[in-house]
Design a protein around this motif. Structure first.
Motif, PDB file in Angstrom:
ATOM      1  N   LEU A 187     -22.046 -21.381  18.790  1.00  0.00           N
ATOM      2  CA  LEU A 187     -22.148 -20.154  17.998  1.00  0.00           C
ATOM      3  C   LEU A 187     -20.934 -19.960  17.095  1.00  0.00           C
ATOM      4  CD1 LEU A 187     -23.505 -17.801  20.800  1.00  0.00           C
ATOM      5  CD2 LEU A 187     -24.810 -18.784  18.910  1.00  0.00           C
ATOM      6  N   ILE A 227     -17.703 -12.776  19.497  1.00  0.00           N
ATOM      7  CA  ILE A 227     -17.830 -13.461  20.777  1.00  0.00           C
ATOM      8  C   ILE A 227     -16.473 -13.575  21.450  1.00  0.00           C
ATOM      9  CG2 ILE A 227     -18.420 -15.667  21.883  1.00  0.00           C
ATOM     10  CD1 ILE A 227     -20.484 -16.060  19.637  1.00  0.00           C
ATOM     11  N   ALA A 265     -20.086  -9.369  21.707  1.00  0.00           N
ATOM     12  CA  ALA A 265     -21.187 -10.326  21.698  1.00  0.00           C
ATOM     13  C   ALA A 265     -21.194 -11.174  22.967  1.00  0.00           C
ATOM     14  CB  ALA A 265     -21.104 -11.220  20.463  1.00  0.00           C
ATOM     15  N   LEU A 269     -24.082 -11.763  25.828  1.00  0.00           N
ATOM     16  CA  LEU A 269     -24.544 -13.096  26.224  1.00  0.00           C
ATOM     17  C   LEU A 269     -24.441 -13.307  27.733  1.00  0.00           C
ATOM     18  CD1 LEU A 269     -22.918 -15.131  23.318  1.00  0.00           C
ATOM     19  CD2 LEU A 269     -25.372 -14.800  23.673  1.00  0.00           C
ATOM     20  N   PRO A 298     -20.944 -15.375  15.620  1.00  0.00           N
ATOM     21  CA  PRO A 298     -22.101 -16.242  15.404  1.00  0.00           C
ATOM     22  C   PRO A 298     -22.619 -16.150  13.975  1.00  0.00           C
ATOM     23  CG  PRO A 298     -22.783 -14.229  16.502  1.00  0.00           C
ATOM     24  CD  PRO A 298     -21.284 -14.155  16.367  1.00  0.00           C
ATOM     25  N   ASP A 302     -28.420 -15.276  13.628  1.00  0.00           N
ATOM     26  CA  ASP A 302     -28.618 -15.642  15.039  1.00  0.00           C
ATOM     27  C   ASP A 302     -28.968 -14.425  15.882  1.00  0.00           C
ATOM     28  OD1 ASP A 302     -28.059 -18.295  14.504  1.00  0.00           O
ATOM     29  OD2 ASP A 302     -26.812 -18.501  16.301  1.00  0.00           O
ATOM     30  N   LYS A 303     -29.915 -14.614  16.785  1.00  0.00           N
ATOM     31  CA  LYS A 303     -30.312 -13.540  17.690  1.00  0.00           C
ATOM     32  C   LYS A 303     -29.459 -13.596  18.954  1.00  0.00           C
ATOM     33  CE  LYS A 303     -35.054 -13.338  16.005  1.00  0.00           C
ATOM     34  NZ  LYS A 303     -36.494 -13.467  16.337  1.00  0.00           N
ATOM     35  N   LEU A 304     -28.985 -12.437  19.367  1.00  0.00           N
ATOM     36  CA  LEU A 304     -28.138 -12.327  20.547  1.00  0.00           C
ATOM     37  C   LEU A 304     -28.895 -11.613  21.655  1.00  0.00           C
ATOM     38  CD1 LEU A 304     -24.797 -11.253  18.833  1.00  0.00           C
ATOM     39  CD2 LEU A 304     -25.443 -13.544  19.598  1.00  0.00           C
ATOM     40  N   GLU A 321     -32.688  -7.760  22.425  1.00  0.00           N
ATOM     41  CA  GLU A 321     -32.340  -8.799  21.479  1.00  0.00           C
ATOM     42  C   GLU A 321     -32.056  -8.202  20.095  1.00  0.00           C
ATOM     43  OE1 GLU A 321     -34.227 -13.017  21.208  1.00  0.00           O
ATOM     44  OE2 GLU A 321     -35.284 -11.747  19.751  1.00  0.00           O
ATOM     45  N   THR A 323     -29.870  -9.292  16.061  1.00  0.00           N
ATOM     46  CA  THR A 323     -29.130 -10.293  15.301  1.00  0.00           C
ATOM     47  C   THR A 323     -27.686  -9.844  15.131  1.00  0.00           C
ATOM     48  OG1 THR A 323     -29.594  -9.335  13.127  1.00  0.00           O
ATOM     49  CG2 THR A 323     -31.220 -10.905  14.014  1.00  0.00           C
ATOM     50  N   TRP A 324     -26.824 -10.814  14.874  1.00  0.00           N
ATOM     51  CA  TRP A 324     -25.416 -10.502  14.629  1.00  0.00           C
ATOM     52  C   TRP A 324     -25.262  -9.623  13.386  1.00  0.00           C
ATOM     53  CZ3 TRP A 324     -20.957  -9.530  16.280  1.00  0.00           C
ATOM     54  CH2 TRP A 324     -19.797  -9.689  15.528  1.00  0.00           C
ATOM     55  N   TYR A 327     -26.037  -6.089  14.327  1.00  0.00           N
ATOM     56  CA  TYR A 327     -24.978  -5.461  15.111  1.00  0.00           C
ATOM     57  C   TYR A 327     -23.803  -5.067  14.235  1.00  0.00           C
ATOM     58  CZ  TYR A 327     -21.671  -4.549  18.832  1.00  0.00           C
ATOM     59  OH  TYR A 327     -20.762  -3.939  19.649  1.00  0.00           O
TER      60      TYR A 327
END
Length: 346
Positions: A187, A227, A265, A269, A298, A302-304, A321, A323-324, A327
């Motif tokens: 990521l 992250i 993030a 995860l 990420p 991308d889906k988190l 769920e 996406t970055w 967020y």
């Protein structure tokens, strides 16, 4: 030079408290495969569970490079204000006292750069804001001014710290027992990853505040949305972290190590197993503080969501769920101290 009106100084003034020194777990990244590496992976996971914060040794980032970047950054911040605001020929994003668009202020000036596979691109806003994707940033890079000594150093430093951050995330995956080995590091390593580098300068506090027996907020309490964050400073105190009970403790400086903190993030995860640490910077009246922070984020699309291996026996996901990019857009609307993840909880 940071200039604040009297009312603004009052807004960021803090009592001159002396919090206890934090006990920070150290993890050696140079441990050889086998029992030593397994022990390092366990220590890393324990630190993320207990504090969301630790430091790493054996990181492989040359000290000569670190010192050169710190010296170049200090030289930039020593320039006249007009030259800094004009870029002084350096294609970097400069900001002063204002942190984001939510009204937060700090005794701070900073450089902020978006990192892409094409290098560094100026970003004139706080990292919570919506930044260009790597493709757009690469296009901007091709149109930017020629490279400069400061920019070249920042790019070299960012590349070295990014490699180290990926190593930390791989060790983290090993400690969590998740596969593949790059489940987390990919990521940050992707060509589209939304990575950033921030160089903060906290000048000594102004004399009236020293006489009043107060400290100033350099950077208000917050968690990082990405992250992982990798930080090092010039050996000056000021960084504080909050424990699970909300009590603050002071992080002792370390000239040889890098400090790592869990971001929002990563909390998602790991389904809340790791918690993003709340932290702040309090200005010391004795000397300037220069810190450099790599933010590993990420790709925007991308889906988190919690990793399936970490959902537990019940299989319940604490977060929906998203996406970055979604967020970051949500985060940009609030203040530093706001709990941003609450809007994404199940």
């Amino acid at each position: 030079m940071v200039v604040l009106a009297k009312a603004e100084l009052e807004q960021i003034a803090l009592p001159a408290a002396a919090p206890p020194t934090a006990d920070i777990r150290a993890v050696d990244l140079s441990a050889a495969p086998g029992a030593g590496r397994a022990a390092a992976a366990r220590a890393l996971v324990a630190a993320c569970e207990e504090q969301g914060f630790f430091k790493v040794t054996g990181h492989g980032v040359p000290q000569e490079l670190v010192r050169a970047v710190e010296a170049a950054a200090a030289g930039f911040f020593a320039l006249p204000q007009a030259e800094k605001e004009g870029g002084a020929g350096e294609p970097v994003g400069y900001g002063c006292k204002q942190i984001g668009d939510g009204g937060d202020l700090g005794w701070i000036e900073y450089l902020l750069l978006c990192l892409t596979s094409a290098g560094t691109v100026p970003a004139a806003s706080f990292p919570f804001s919506t930044l260009p994707c790597a493709a757009a940033a690469a296009a901007a890079a091709s149109l930017s001014e020629p490279s400069s000594p400061l920019r070249e150093l920042l790019e070299e430093y960012a590349a070295a710290v990014r490699r180290m951050a990926c190593g930390v995330l791989e060790l983290m995956a090993e400690g969590l027992g998740i596969e593949p080995a790059d489940a987390l590091s990919r990521l940050v390593a992707d060509a589209e990853s939304d990575n950033m580098l921030r160089v903060n300068h906290y000048p000594p506090a102004p004399r009236p505040e020293q006489q009043a027996g107060r400290l100033l907020t350099g950077f208000g309490e917050h968690t990082d949305p990405q992250i992982i964050s990798v930080l090092r400073s010039n050996g000056t105190t000021g960084l504080e972290i909050a424990g699970r009970d909300g009590a603050w403790s002071s992080v002792p400086p370390d000239a040889d190590s890098f400090f790592i903190n869990v971001g929002d993030a990563l909390q998602v995860l790991t389904n809340g197993r790791f918690r993003s640490v709340k932290h702040r910077v309090v200005v010391s009246s004795e000397r300037s503080r220069v810190s450099m922070i790599f933010f590993g984020g990420p790709p925007p699309a991308d889906k988190l969501a919690p990793l399936p291996q970490l959902l537990g026996d019940g299989g319940r996901s604490r977060y929906r769920e998203f996406t970055w990019k979604e967020y970051k857009s949500s985060s940009h609307k609030g203040r530093l101290v706001d709990n941003r993840l609450c809007h994404f909880e199940n």
